[in-house]
Write a protein that holds these residues in place. Sequence first.
Motif, mmCIF file in Angstrom:
data_model
loop_
_atom_site.group_PDB
_atom_site.id
_atom_site.type_symbol
_atom_site.label_atom_id
_atom_site.label_comp_id
_atom_site.label_asym_id
_atom_site.label_seq_id
_atom_site.Cartn_x
_atom_site.Cartn_y
_atom_site.Cartn_z
ATOM 1 N N PRO A 2 0.706 -1.033 0.080
ATOM 2 C CA PRO A 2 -0.110 -0.101 0.049
ATOM 3 C C PRO A 2 0.981 1.323 0.041
ATOM 4 O O PRO A 2 0.434 2.171 -0.472
ATOM 5 N N VAL A 3 1.981 1.104 0.648
ATOM 6 C CA VAL A 3 3.071 2.324 0.877
ATOM 7 C C VAL A 3 3.647 2.539 -0.644
ATOM 8 O O VAL A 3 3.635 3.959 -1.401
ATOM 9 N N ILE A 4 3.712 1.649 -1.263
ATOM 10 C CA ILE A 4 4.468 1.715 -2.606
ATOM 11 C C ILE A 4 3.413 2.130 -3.792
ATOM 12 O O ILE A 4 3.873 3.213 -4.475
ATOM 13 N N GLU A 5 2.331 1.721 -3.761
ATOM 14 C CA GLU A 5 1.115 2.001 -4.413
ATOM 15 C C GLU A 5 0.947 3.521 -4.362
ATOM 16 O O GLU A 5 0.492 4.286 -5.179
ATOM 17 N N SER A 6 0.700 4.077 -3.011
ATOM 18 C CA SER A 6 0.450 5.387 -3.020
ATOM 19 C C SER A 6 1.396 6.085 -3.561
ATOM 20 O O SER A 6 1.346 7.444 -4.063
ATOM 21 N N ALA A 7 2.818 5.950 -3.118
ATOM 22 C CA ALA A 7 4.182 6.722 -3.700
ATOM 23 C C ALA A 7 3.812 6.580 -5.354
ATOM 24 O O ALA A 7 3.931 7.662 -5.960
ATOM 25 N N LEU A 8 3.561 5.551 -6.149
ATOM 26 C CA LEU A 8 3.361 5.570 -7.597
ATOM 27 C C LEU A 8 2.298 6.351 -7.931
ATOM 28 O O LEU A 8 2.366 7.174 -8.972
ATOM 29 N N SER A 9 1.169 6.299 -7.362
ATOM 30 C CA SER A 9 0.098 7.249 -7.697
ATOM 31 C C SER A 9 0.185 8.610 -7.395
ATOM 32 O O SER A 9 -0.160 9.625 -8.258
ATOM 33 N N GLU A 10 1.068 9.121 -6.334
ATOM 34 C CA GLU A 10 1.390 10.574 -5.992
ATOM 35 C C GLU A 10 2.376 10.944 -7.155
ATOM 36 O O GLU A 10 2.322 12.204 -7.561
ATOM 37 N N ALA A 11 3.010 10.219 -7.699
ATOM 38 C CA ALA A 11 4.366 10.355 -8.769
ATOM 39 C C ALA A 11 3.573 10.557 -10.108
ATOM 40 O O ALA A 11 4.279 10.576 -11.042
ATOM 41 N N LEU B 288 13.278 0.551 0.801
ATOM 42 C CA LEU B 288 13.087 0.707 -0.917
ATOM 43 C C LEU B 288 12.821 2.448 -0.847
ATOM 44 O O LEU B 288 12.034 3.002 -0.261
ATOM 45 N N ASP B 289 13.411 3.064 -1.798
ATOM 46 C CA ASP B 289 13.286 4.645 -2.264
ATOM 47 C C ASP B 289 12.263 4.652 -2.996
ATOM 48 O O ASP B 289 11.845 4.015 -4.032
ATOM 49 N N LEU B 290 11.189 5.799 -2.351
ATOM 50 C CA LEU B 290 9.909 5.932 -3.136
ATOM 51 C C LEU B 290 10.049 7.417 -3.705
ATOM 52 O O LEU B 290 9.034 8.154 -3.680
ATOM 53 N N GLY B 291 11.312 7.897 -3.969
ATOM 54 C CA GLY B 291 11.359 9.263 -4.501
ATOM 55 C C GLY B 291 10.843 10.360 -3.795
ATOM 56 O O GLY B 291 11.352 10.404 -2.670
ATOM 57 N N ARG B 292 10.032 11.205 -4.127
ATOM 58 C CA ARG B 292 9.647 12.306 -3.622
ATOM 59 C C ARG B 292 8.669 12.144 -2.278
ATOM 60 O O ARG B 292 8.179 12.677 -1.327
ATOM 61 N N SER B 293 8.254 10.406 -2.379
ATOM 62 C CA SER B 293 7.508 10.020 -1.073
ATOM 63 C C SER B 293 8.194 9.461 -0.073
ATOM 64 O O SER B 293 7.788 8.892 1.025
ATOM 65 N N GLY B 294 9.672 9.527 -0.210
ATOM 66 C CA GLY B 294 10.643 9.130 0.931
ATOM 67 C C GLY B 294 10.881 7.813 0.628
ATOM 68 O O GLY B 294 11.397 7.429 -0.416
ATOM 69 N N ALA B 295 10.783 6.750 1.648
ATOM 70 C CA ALA B 295 11.312 5.638 1.348
ATOM 71 C C ALA B 295 10.346 4.670 2.530
ATOM 72 O O ALA B 295 9.658 5.129 3.395
ATOM 73 N N VAL B 296 10.353 3.435 2.110
ATOM 74 C CA VAL B 296 9.845 2.322 3.202
ATOM 75 C C VAL B 296 10.961 1.412 3.506
ATOM 76 O O VAL B 296 11.521 0.904 2.869
ATOM 77 N N VAL B 297 10.974 1.208 4.732
ATOM 78 C CA VAL B 297 12.044 0.193 5.327
ATOM 79 C C VAL B 297 11.100 -0.802 6.081
ATOM 80 O O VAL B 297 10.271 -0.544 6.942
ATOM 81 N N THR B 298 11.551 -2.070 5.839
ATOM 82 C CA THR B 298 10.772 -3.101 6.469
ATOM 83 C C THR B 298 11.976 -4.001 7.180
ATOM 84 O O THR B 298 13.045 -3.991 6.700
ATOM 85 N N LYS B 299 11.437 -4.708 8.171
ATOM 86 C CA LYS B 299 12.434 -5.810 8.889
ATOM 87 C C LYS B 299 11.898 -7.058 8.826
ATOM 88 O O LYS B 299 10.677 -7.675 8.683
ATOM 89 N N GLY B 300 12.703 -8.170 8.499
ATOM 90 C CA GLY B 300 12.525 -9.416 8.505
ATOM 91 C C GLY B 300 12.068 -9.883 7.413
ATOM 92 O O GLY B 300 11.460 -9.071 6.278
ATOM 93 N N TRP B 301 12.063 -11.326 6.909
ATOM 94 C CA TRP B 301 11.528 -11.792 5.804
ATOM 95 C C TRP B 301 9.879 -11.623 5.569
ATOM 96 O O TRP B 301 9.518 -11.713 4.339
ATOM 97 N N ASP B 302 9.248 -11.381 6.533
ATOM 98 C CA ASP B 302 7.979 -11.123 6.369
ATOM 99 C C ASP B 302 7.611 -9.611 6.224
ATOM 100 O O ASP B 302 6.510 -9.028 6.137
ATOM 101 N N ARG B 303 8.787 -8.828 6.532
ATOM 102 C CA ARG B 303 8.627 -7.484 5.623
ATOM 103 C C ARG B 303 7.777 -6.441 6.478
ATOM 104 O O ARG B 303 6.635 -6.079 6.040
ATOM 105 N N ARG B 304 8.035 -6.536 8.011
ATOM 106 C CA ARG B 304 7.310 -5.797 8.967
ATOM 107 C C ARG B 304 7.488 -4.257 8.636
ATOM 108 O O ARG B 304 8.844 -3.991 8.722
ATOM 109 N N ILE B 305 6.759 -3.247 8.440
ATOM 110 C CA ILE B 305 7.147 -1.853 8.197
ATOM 111 C C ILE B 305 7.725 -1.246 9.473
ATOM 112 O O ILE B 305 7.174 -1.345 10.515
ATOM 113 N N GLU B 306 8.868 -0.672 9.269
ATOM 114 C CA GLU B 306 9.650 -0.043 10.379
ATOM 115 C C GLU B 306 9.672 1.658 10.336
ATOM 116 O O GLU B 306 9.282 2.210 11.189
#
Length: 401
Positions: free
Chosen positions: A199-208, A334-352
């Motif tokens: 959802p964070v990635i999709e939001s960044a793509l939409s904003e861009a 993951l760099d999200l350009g003007r929307s910043g970045a999203v950092v996840t932890k662990g193989w289940d990729r919990r957002i940090e």
Amino acid sequence: MTSNGEILVIGSGFAGFWAAVAAKRFAGAQADVTLISPEPVLQIRPRLYEASPETLGVDLLPLLDKVAVDFTQGKAAGLDPEAKTVSLADGGELSYDRLIVATGSRMRRPPVPGAETAYSVDTQAEAIALDIRLAEIARKGTAPTIAVVGAGFTGIELVLELRDRLLAHGGAEAAERARIVLIDRADVVGPELGPGPRPVIESALSEARVELQLGARISELARDRVSFADGSSLAVDAVALATGMAAAPFTAQIPGERDRLGRILVDAALRAPDAPEIFVAGDAAAADTGDGHKALQSCQHAGQLGRVAGENAARDLLGEASVPYKQLRYLTCLDLGRSGAVVTKGWDRRIERIGAEGKALKRFINTKLIYPPVGGSVEALFAGSNAALIESFDLLAVEAA
């Protein structure tokens, strides 16, 4: 002191560089260590989606000189495990007692006509070529269409950087009016990243204002067009590929079993089981991280694989017990350009972290953490090659600002 043997390292990426330094740290004067590569340059591959790709390389010669690692310029072309020799494309040949193969990976271009005409950011040279084209597009001052094929990690980072890349070349109008299209045959963006950060990635793509064409099958590529299996096409000013990676071709010469990416299945010491004098590191190695997960073809895993492979090659040569590779901490940033970045932890990729806080950490990683200590001391280089020390480092505890 007389040298007891020769350790060769093929590849000057993150795995190869740190393997060479780790081998020399452990062996000292008891072994000669030689790094083989077409150029003595560490390409900062994780940053090649960014602007100014011509600046994203590190001259390794001063660093190798500091730690008494020799450098041979050349492209490794052949391997004879029985004779323990590596042949070079120019006809030269080098002997080894222990070999570390860290030849990295190459982007897999899709098996469609015209795939070779598309740009990419797989190497520094290819990223520079794309940047030259973006500069040409920016100067036109029209409303360009730019397509990126591959909605994985690299494709997402690249597509979210494109408007600012055009702007950096003086193309304010082109940056504002550009139609930017992200294409993938998968039905979702970032399929390998899982649903957590999506959802964070999709939001960044939409904003861009990135247009998504998912579930799309490409039938042909040209410099000015993407053609699809359903008969439709997209006229473009540039198309760039970010279509995944496989082990570089040299890896195929190592005896042993491979995974679907062409990587050698190695043991816990990162040895090729069917060639006991050969150790494999980085994107060429299919290694268990110590918790049942396979290491990824990423900078994050490559450096640590190199450190362990280098030390174990030296340990084996000197008759010492090996140390097992493990890398239990896993972050995705993951760099999200003007929307910043999203950092996840662990193989289940919990957002940090997300947004500006995530961007600060991403910037710290990209501009400081992944670089060798250029200008640093021998002690700093040797400390950076110590796998046990690096494994204890908690990145999320570091202030990125």
